[in-house]
Design a protein around this motif. Structure first.
Motif, PDB file in Angstrom:
ATOM      1  N   TYR A   1     -24.275   1.343   3.902  1.00  0.00           N
ATOM      2  CA  TYR A   1     -23.795  -0.024   3.673  1.00  0.00           C
ATOM      3  C   TYR A   1     -24.729  -0.733   2.711  1.00  0.00           C
ATOM      4  CZ  TYR A   1     -20.791   0.548   7.764  1.00  0.00           C
ATOM      5  OH  TYR A   1     -19.835   0.984   8.637  1.00  0.00           O
ATOM      6  N   THR A   2     -24.153  -1.437   1.745  1.00  0.00           N
ATOM      7  CA  THR A   2     -24.984  -2.266   0.868  1.00  0.00           C
ATOM      8  C   THR A   2     -24.346  -3.643   0.750  1.00  0.00           C
ATOM      9  OG1 THR A   2     -23.812  -1.556  -1.132  1.00  0.00           O
ATOM     10  CG2 THR A   2     -25.805  -0.359  -0.565  1.00  0.00           C
ATOM     11  N   PHE A   3     -25.177  -4.606   0.390  1.00  0.00           N
ATOM     12  CA  PHE A   3     -24.679  -5.950   0.154  1.00  0.00           C
ATOM     13  C   PHE A   3     -25.238  -6.398  -1.189  1.00  0.00           C
ATOM     14  CE2 PHE A   3     -24.640 -10.595   0.709  1.00  0.00           C
ATOM     15  CZ  PHE A   3     -23.298 -10.756   1.000  1.00  0.00           C
ATOM     16  N   GLY A   4     -24.366  -6.791  -2.075  1.00  0.00           N
ATOM     17  CA  GLY A   4     -24.822  -7.135  -3.422  1.00  0.00           C
ATOM     18  C   GLY A   4     -24.352  -8.502  -3.873  1.00  0.00           C
ATOM     19  N   LEU A   5     -25.217  -9.182  -4.604  1.00  0.00           N
ATOM     20  CA  LEU A   5     -24.819 -10.404  -5.295  1.00  0.00           C
ATOM     21  C   LEU A   5     -24.739 -10.069  -6.778  1.00  0.00           C
ATOM     22  CD1 LEU A   5     -24.412 -13.530  -5.611  1.00  0.00           C
ATOM     23  CD2 LEU A   5     -26.879 -13.655  -5.916  1.00  0.00           C
ATOM     24  N   PHE A   6     -23.566 -10.289  -7.357  1.00  0.00           N
ATOM     25  CA  PHE A   6     -23.363 -10.003  -8.772  1.00  0.00           C
ATOM     26  C   PHE A   6     -23.237 -11.343  -9.491  1.00  0.00           C
ATOM     27  CE2 PHE A   6     -22.045  -6.468  -6.266  1.00  0.00           C
ATOM     28  CZ  PHE A   6     -22.462  -5.354  -6.971  1.00  0.00           C
ATOM     29  N   ALA A   7     -24.262 -11.700 -10.242  1.00  0.00           N
ATOM     30  CA  ALA A   7     -24.258 -12.990 -10.933  1.00  0.00           C
ATOM     31  C   ALA A   7     -23.504 -12.848 -12.242  1.00  0.00           C
ATOM     32  CB  ALA A   7     -25.692 -13.447 -11.173  1.00  0.00           C
TER      33      ALA A   7
ATOM     34  N   THR B   1     -27.874  -8.364 -10.905  1.00  0.00           N
ATOM     35  CA  THR B   1     -27.362  -7.909  -9.610  1.00  0.00           C
ATOM     36  C   THR B   1     -28.527  -7.867  -8.629  1.00  0.00           C
ATOM     37  OG1 THR B   1     -25.736  -6.492 -10.706  1.00  0.00           O
ATOM     38  CG2 THR B   1     -26.217  -5.983  -8.411  1.00  0.00           C
ATOM     39  N   ILE B   2     -28.310  -8.367  -7.428  1.00  0.00           N
ATOM     40  CA  ILE B   2     -29.336  -8.281  -6.392  1.00  0.00           C
ATOM     41  C   ILE B   2     -28.726  -7.529  -5.204  1.00  0.00           C
ATOM     42  CG2 ILE B   2     -30.894  -9.580  -4.866  1.00  0.00           C
ATOM     43  CD1 ILE B   2     -30.708 -11.888  -6.867  1.00  0.00           C
ATOM     44  N   LEU B   3     -29.388  -6.458  -4.797  1.00  0.00           N
ATOM     45  CA  LEU B   3     -28.815  -5.566  -3.788  1.00  0.00           C
ATOM     46  C   LEU B   3     -29.739  -5.381  -2.596  1.00  0.00           C
ATOM     47  CD1 LEU B   3     -27.682  -2.362  -5.706  1.00  0.00           C
ATOM     48  CD2 LEU B   3     -26.197  -3.894  -4.431  1.00  0.00           C
ATOM     49  N   CYS B   4     -29.175  -5.291  -1.414  1.00  0.00           N
ATOM     50  CA  CYS B   4     -29.944  -4.794  -0.266  1.00  0.00           C
ATOM     51  C   CYS B   4     -29.061  -3.787   0.457  1.00  0.00           C
ATOM     52  CB  CYS B   4     -30.405  -5.931   0.633  1.00  0.00           C
ATOM     53  SG  CYS B   4     -29.064  -6.860   1.373  1.00  0.00           S
ATOM     54  N   GLN B   5     -29.626  -3.049   1.363  1.00  0.00           N
ATOM     55  CA  GLN B   5     -28.862  -2.001   2.033  1.00  0.00           C
ATOM     56  C   GLN B   5     -29.288  -1.902   3.498  1.00  0.00           C
ATOM     57  OE1 GLN B   5     -30.208   1.626   0.130  1.00  0.00           O
ATOM     58  NE2 GLN B   5     -31.977   1.729   1.448  1.00  0.00           N
TER      59      GLN B   5
ATOM     60  N   SER C   1     -19.756 -15.770 -10.000  1.00  0.00           N
ATOM     61  CA  SER C   1     -20.539 -14.774  -9.268  1.00  0.00           C
ATOM     62  C   SER C   1     -19.821 -14.413  -7.977  1.00  0.00           C
ATOM     63  CB  SER C   1     -21.911 -15.343  -8.924  1.00  0.00           C
ATOM     64  OG  SER C   1     -22.548 -15.755 -10.097  1.00  0.00           O
ATOM     65  N   PHE C   2     -20.083 -13.219  -7.507  1.00  0.00           N
ATOM     66  CA  PHE C   2     -19.462 -12.828  -6.228  1.00  0.00           C
ATOM     67  C   PHE C   2     -20.417 -11.931  -5.456  1.00  0.00           C
ATOM     68  CE2 PHE C   2     -18.258  -9.745  -9.424  1.00  0.00           C
ATOM     69  CZ  PHE C   2     -18.456  -8.525  -8.788  1.00  0.00           C
ATOM     70  N   THR C   3     -20.150 -11.837  -4.165  1.00  0.00           N
ATOM     71  CA  THR C   3     -20.919 -10.895  -3.348  1.00  0.00           C
ATOM     72  C   THR C   3     -19.959  -9.776  -2.921  1.00  0.00           C
ATOM     73  OG1 THR C   3     -20.421 -12.205  -1.387  1.00  0.00           O
ATOM     74  CG2 THR C   3     -22.545 -12.589  -2.433  1.00  0.00           C
ATOM     75  N   ARG C   4     -20.535  -8.625  -2.651  1.00  0.00           N
ATOM     76  CA  ARG C   4     -19.689  -7.503  -2.241  1.00  0.00           C
ATOM     77  C   ARG C   4     -20.407  -6.684  -1.184  1.00  0.00           C
ATOM     78  NH1 ARG C   4     -17.655  -4.789  -7.150  1.00  0.00           N
ATOM     79  NH2 ARG C   4     -19.558  -3.554  -7.215  1.00  0.00           N
TER      80      ARG C   4
END
Ligand SMILES: O=C(O)CCC(=O)C(=O)O
Ligand SMILES: [Fe+2]
Length: 163
Positions: free
Chosen positions: A109-115, A48-52, A18-21
């Motif tokens: 801007y967004t921040f995502g965790l991609f499992a 995928t979990i996203l916030c902005q 998994s990574f964050t971007r």
């Protein structure tokens, strides 16, 4: 769906990649039109979990092929099902097609965790999810095998494993 409450699989056993971007989307200063800054796609993740921050822009395609603007609340998250979870759930969970459209010159801007599972991890439909009403729809495959297909043909990435 009839799974035991705790279903332990290899992918759950931390064999993940998994990574964050952190994403930054910007339109060119000269452009006053709506601009698609991330084209329509489904995610290659399991989840995928996203916030902005502040600026909206995420759109999802509904069942009648209309683009719906998502309003992500200030302290909220969006959870997106990835292609892999569709196969893993024997087609019960649906990956939504989504894109990012900017409507002003302000950057987003967004921040995502991609499992994700590691390449060698086998994605296999649990027996509990297969019965007469729900015949097996995907043969077992590794995440690596899936990802190669996703890169080659992102919109039909699960085709290779479909039964
Ligand atoms: O930034 C967003 O809102 C969406 C990002 C996205 O869909 C992706 O990176 O796969
Ligand atoms: Fe995405």
């Amino acid at each position: 769906y009839g799974l035991p409450q705790h279903y332990i699989s290899d992918a759950e056993n931390m064999k993940s990649s998994s990574f964050t971007r952190l994403g930054k989307y910007k339109v060119s200063e000269s452009n006053n039109e709506y601009e698609t800054v991330l084209p329509a796609h489904t995610d290659s993740s399991t989840l995928t979990i996203l916030c902005q921050k502040d600026v909206q822009g995420l759109e999802v395609l509904n069942k009648t092929d209309k683009w719906i603007e998502m309003e992500i609340p200030r302290d909220g998250f969006v959870v997106i099902i990835g292609d892999v979870l569709k196969a893993w759930s024997n087609g019960r969970l649906h990956p939504v097609t989504h894109r990012v459209v900017l409507r002003g010159v302000k950057e987003r801007y967004t921040f995502g965790l991609f499992a994700n599972a590691k390449e060698e991890i086998k994605i296999e439909v649990p027996d509990e999810l297969v019965d007469n009403i729900h015949p097996l729809r995907y043969r077992p495959f590794t995440y690596g095998e899936f990802f190669n297909n996703y890169v080659a043909n992102p919109m039909e990435a699960l085709q290779f494993a479909s039964i």
